[in-house]
Design a protein around this motif. Structure first.
Motif, PDB file in Angstrom:
ATOM      1  N   SER A  93     -12.328  40.475  -6.764  1.00 55.23           N
ATOM      2  CA  SER A  93     -11.108  41.214  -6.443  1.00 55.23           C
ATOM      3  C   SER A  93     -11.032  42.503  -7.257  1.00 55.23           C
ATOM      4  CB  SER A  93      -9.884  40.343  -6.754  1.00 55.23           C
ATOM      5  OG  SER A  93      -8.693  41.051  -6.517  1.00 55.23           O
ATOM      6  N   GLY A  94     -10.724  43.597  -6.584  1.00 55.51           N
ATOM      7  CA  GLY A  94     -10.659  44.889  -7.260  1.00 55.51           C
ATOM      8  C   GLY A  94     -11.987  45.616  -7.319  1.00 55.51           C
ATOM      9  N   ASP A  95     -13.031  45.001  -6.777  1.00 56.55           N
ATOM     10  CA  ASP A  95     -14.364  45.622  -6.764  1.00 56.55           C
ATOM     11  C   ASP A  95     -14.903  45.591  -5.332  1.00 56.55           C
ATOM     12  OD1 ASP A  95     -16.865  46.620  -7.278  1.00 56.55           O
ATOM     13  OD2 ASP A  95     -17.294  45.268  -8.960  1.00 56.55           O
ATOM     14  N   PRO A  96     -14.367  46.446  -4.465  1.00 59.74           N
ATOM     15  CA  PRO A  96     -14.736  46.384  -3.041  1.00 59.74           C
ATOM     16  C   PRO A  96     -16.214  46.633  -2.769  1.00 59.74           C
ATOM     17  CG  PRO A  96     -13.497  48.394  -3.519  1.00 59.74           C
ATOM     18  CD  PRO A  96     -13.390  47.520  -4.730  1.00 59.74           C
ATOM     19  N   LEU A  97     -16.893  47.379  -3.632  1.00 62.56           N
ATOM     20  CA  LEU A  97     -18.316  47.621  -3.412  1.00 62.56           C
ATOM     21  C   LEU A  97     -19.110  46.320  -3.517  1.00 62.56           C
ATOM     22  CD1 LEU A  97     -18.897  50.976  -5.351  1.00 62.56           C
ATOM     23  CD2 LEU A  97     -18.622  50.632  -2.899  1.00 62.56           C
ATOM     24  N   ARG A  98     -18.761  45.471  -4.476  1.00 60.16           N
ATOM     25  CA  ARG A  98     -19.443  44.178  -4.607  1.00 60.16           C
ATOM     26  C   ARG A  98     -19.146  43.290  -3.400  1.00 60.16           C
ATOM     27  NH1 ARG A  98     -23.049  45.786  -8.178  1.00 60.16           N
ATOM     28  NH2 ARG A  98     -22.203  46.209 -10.253  1.00 60.16           N
ATOM     29  N   VAL A  99     -17.897  43.308  -2.963  1.00 57.91           N
ATOM     30  CA  VAL A  99     -17.523  42.494  -1.800  1.00 57.91           C
ATOM     31  C   VAL A  99     -18.271  42.970  -0.566  1.00 57.91           C
ATOM     32  CG1 VAL A  99     -15.642  41.789  -0.288  1.00 57.91           C
ATOM     33  CG2 VAL A  99     -15.266  41.933  -2.764  1.00 57.91           C
ATOM     34  N   GLN A 100     -18.283  44.272  -0.340  1.00 54.95           N
ATOM     35  CA  GLN A 100     -19.002  44.819   0.813  1.00 54.95           C
ATOM     36  C   GLN A 100     -20.486  44.456   0.744  1.00 54.95           C
ATOM     37  OE1 GLN A 100     -17.994  46.804   3.568  1.00 54.95           O
ATOM     38  NE2 GLN A 100     -15.958  46.104   2.975  1.00 54.95           N
ATOM     39  N   LEU A 130     -18.396  27.724   4.584  1.00 57.26           N
ATOM     40  CA  LEU A 130     -18.889  29.084   4.331  1.00 57.26           C
ATOM     41  C   LEU A 130     -17.747  30.094   4.363  1.00 57.26           C
ATOM     42  CD1 LEU A 130     -22.208  29.062   6.396  1.00 57.26           C
ATOM     43  CD2 LEU A 130     -22.002  29.238   3.905  1.00 57.26           C
ATOM     44  N   ASP A 131     -16.811  29.915   5.277  1.00 56.60           N
ATOM     45  CA  ASP A 131     -15.648  30.815   5.327  1.00 56.60           C
ATOM     46  C   ASP A 131     -14.829  30.717   4.039  1.00 56.60           C
ATOM     47  OD1 ASP A 131     -16.365  31.648   7.843  1.00 56.60           O
ATOM     48  OD2 ASP A 131     -14.948  30.352   8.907  1.00 56.60           O
ATOM     49  N   ARG A 132     -14.650  29.501   3.556  1.00 58.43           N
ATOM     50  CA  ARG A 132     -13.905  29.305   2.298  1.00 58.43           C
ATOM     51  C   ARG A 132     -14.658  29.950   1.138  1.00 58.43           C
ATOM     52  NH1 ARG A 132     -13.365  23.253   1.476  1.00 58.43           N
ATOM     53  NH2 ARG A 132     -12.297  23.924  -0.451  1.00 58.43           N
ATOM     54  N   LEU A 133     -15.975  29.840   1.170  1.00 54.35           N
ATOM     55  CA  LEU A 133     -16.785  30.452   0.115  1.00 54.35           C
ATOM     56  C   LEU A 133     -16.673  31.975   0.153  1.00 54.35           C
ATOM     57  CD1 LEU A 133     -18.866  30.291  -2.166  1.00 54.35           C
ATOM     58  CD2 LEU A 133     -20.663  30.178  -0.410  1.00 54.35           C
ATOM     59  N   ALA A 134     -16.680  32.549   1.346  1.00 51.60           N
ATOM     60  CA  ALA A 134     -16.540  34.007   1.470  1.00 51.60           C
ATOM     61  C   ALA A 134     -15.219  34.475   0.869  1.00 51.60           C
ATOM     62  CB  ALA A 134     -16.625  34.417   2.938  1.00 51.60           C
ATOM     63  N   LEU A 135     -14.152  33.733   1.125  1.00 45.90           N
ATOM     64  CA  LEU A 135     -12.848  34.098   0.566  1.00 45.90           C
ATOM     65  C   LEU A 135     -12.831  33.914  -0.953  1.00 45.90           C
ATOM     66  CD1 LEU A 135     -10.469  32.554   3.264  1.00 45.90           C
ATOM     67  CD2 LEU A 135     -11.102  34.961   2.969  1.00 45.90           C
ATOM     68  N   GLU A 136     -13.479  32.850  -1.420  1.00 42.74           N
ATOM     69  CA  GLU A 136     -13.544  32.610  -2.866  1.00 42.74           C
ATOM     70  C   GLU A 136     -14.318  33.716  -3.573  1.00 42.74           C
ATOM     71  OE1 GLU A 136     -12.509  30.071  -6.169  1.00 42.74           O
ATOM     72  OE2 GLU A 136     -11.932  29.986  -4.048  1.00 42.74           O
ATOM     73  N   MET A 137     -15.415  34.151  -2.969  1.00 41.16           N
ATOM     74  CA  MET A 137     -16.199  35.237  -3.562  1.00 41.16           C
ATOM     75  C   MET A 137     -15.425  36.559  -3.502  1.00 41.16           C
ATOM     76  SD  MET A 137     -19.053  34.518  -5.033  1.00 41.16           S
ATOM     77  CE  MET A 137     -19.705  36.202  -5.076  1.00 41.16           C
ATOM     78  N   THR A 138     -14.666  36.759  -2.456  1.00 42.30           N
ATOM     79  CA  THR A 138     -13.845  37.967  -2.359  1.00 42.30           C
ATOM     80  C   THR A 138     -12.808  37.989  -3.469  1.00 42.30           C
ATOM     81  OG1 THR A 138     -14.152  38.053   0.038  1.00 42.30           O
ATOM     82  CG2 THR A 138     -12.293  39.286  -0.858  1.00 42.30           C
ATOM     83  N   GLU A 139     -12.214  36.831  -3.752  1.00 42.80           N
ATOM     84  CA  GLU A 139     -11.254  36.743  -4.852  1.00 42.80           C
ATOM     85  C   GLU A 139     -11.960  36.920  -6.197  1.00 42.80           C
ATOM     86  OE1 GLU A 139      -7.984  33.590  -6.707  1.00 42.80           O
ATOM     87  OE2 GLU A 139      -8.746  33.329  -4.667  1.00 42.80           O
TER      88      GLU A 139
END
Length: 227
Positions: free
Chosen positions: A21-28, A9-18
């Motif tokens: 990338s450049g869209d902090p609202l989606r990440v948040q 799950l941690d790896r998935l969170a980082l993958e989704m963050t990448e």
């Protein structure tokens, strides 16, 4: 949930963050939906496997927004449901998630904006967590919040969170002559008793829903909500 699953799950969170990338609202957004999903799952006593599936879906539920915006210039929910599953499948396969989980997660992504025929507790919690975050992010008015809680929320813990963090963030209901705010437990009790939003003001006005029978709530709550 095993340590291996937590690491995945941690790896998935980082993958989704990448991925966003450049869209902090989606990440948040997906981070908050995941946090609420995990919290509600724990409070509802969801099993380990079901929680793993839910948390995977929570991270990836909006993965269809990016291709939808690229192809159609829209993030419409139905486009998300159509375009999200293939992208999610590719990502989850790459990260080593098992086939059965991938199938269930893709099915959840394909239905997370469809509020009828919800066929699992995991999907119900995902939809509720997404609503909790969206209602706040969209600065929704009190009437929209109240309607969502009544029509969409089913799990006890989501109802409590929705009332506490959203409903009372927007509405201050004072007791006549006492200047006190209505308590979350009382509103939760009324919400669970009401068959539809129109019954809520009548239930709240009744003295027998209150532990302290001296108090009377303001009238026409829903006229206030929907003004």
């Amino acid at each position: 949930m095993s340590d291996k699953e937590k690491t995945m799950l941690d790896r998935l969170a980082l993958e989704m963050t990448e991925f966003y990338s450049g869209d902090p609202l989606r990440v948040q957004h997906f981070m908050k939906v995941h946090a609420y999903s995990a919290l509600i799952a724990r409070l509802e006593g969801l099993g380990g496997r079901e929680t793993f599936i839910l948390e995977t879906a929570a991270y990836t539920h909006d993965i269809g927004i990016k291709p939808a915006e690229k192809m159609y210039g829209s993030s419409n929910g139905k486009l998300q449901e159509k375009l999200g599953p293939p992208v999610a499948r590719d990502m989850l396969v790459k990260l080593g998630f098992d086939d059965e989980l991938i199938g269930r997660v893709c099915a959840m992504i394909a239905h997370h904006h469809t509020y009828t025929d919800i066929d699992s507790t995991e999907l119900q919690i995902l939809i509720e967590a997404d609503f909790i975050v969206n209602l706040f992010e969209d600065n929704s008015d009190a009437g929209t919040i109240a309607t969502a809680i009544h029509k969409i929320f089913r799990t006890d813990q989501s109802c409590r969170i929705g009332c506490d963090l959203l409903f009372f963030f927007n509405i201050q209901l004072n007791f006549l002559g006492y200047g006190r705010l209505i308590g979350i437990d009382r509103m939760f009790q009324c919400h669970r008793t009401a068959k539809n939003p129109g019954q809520l003001p009548r239930l709240v006005k009744r003295r027998d829903v209150s532990a302290d029978r001296r108090f009377r709530c303001i009238q026409d709550i829903f006229q206030f909500c929907y003004r």
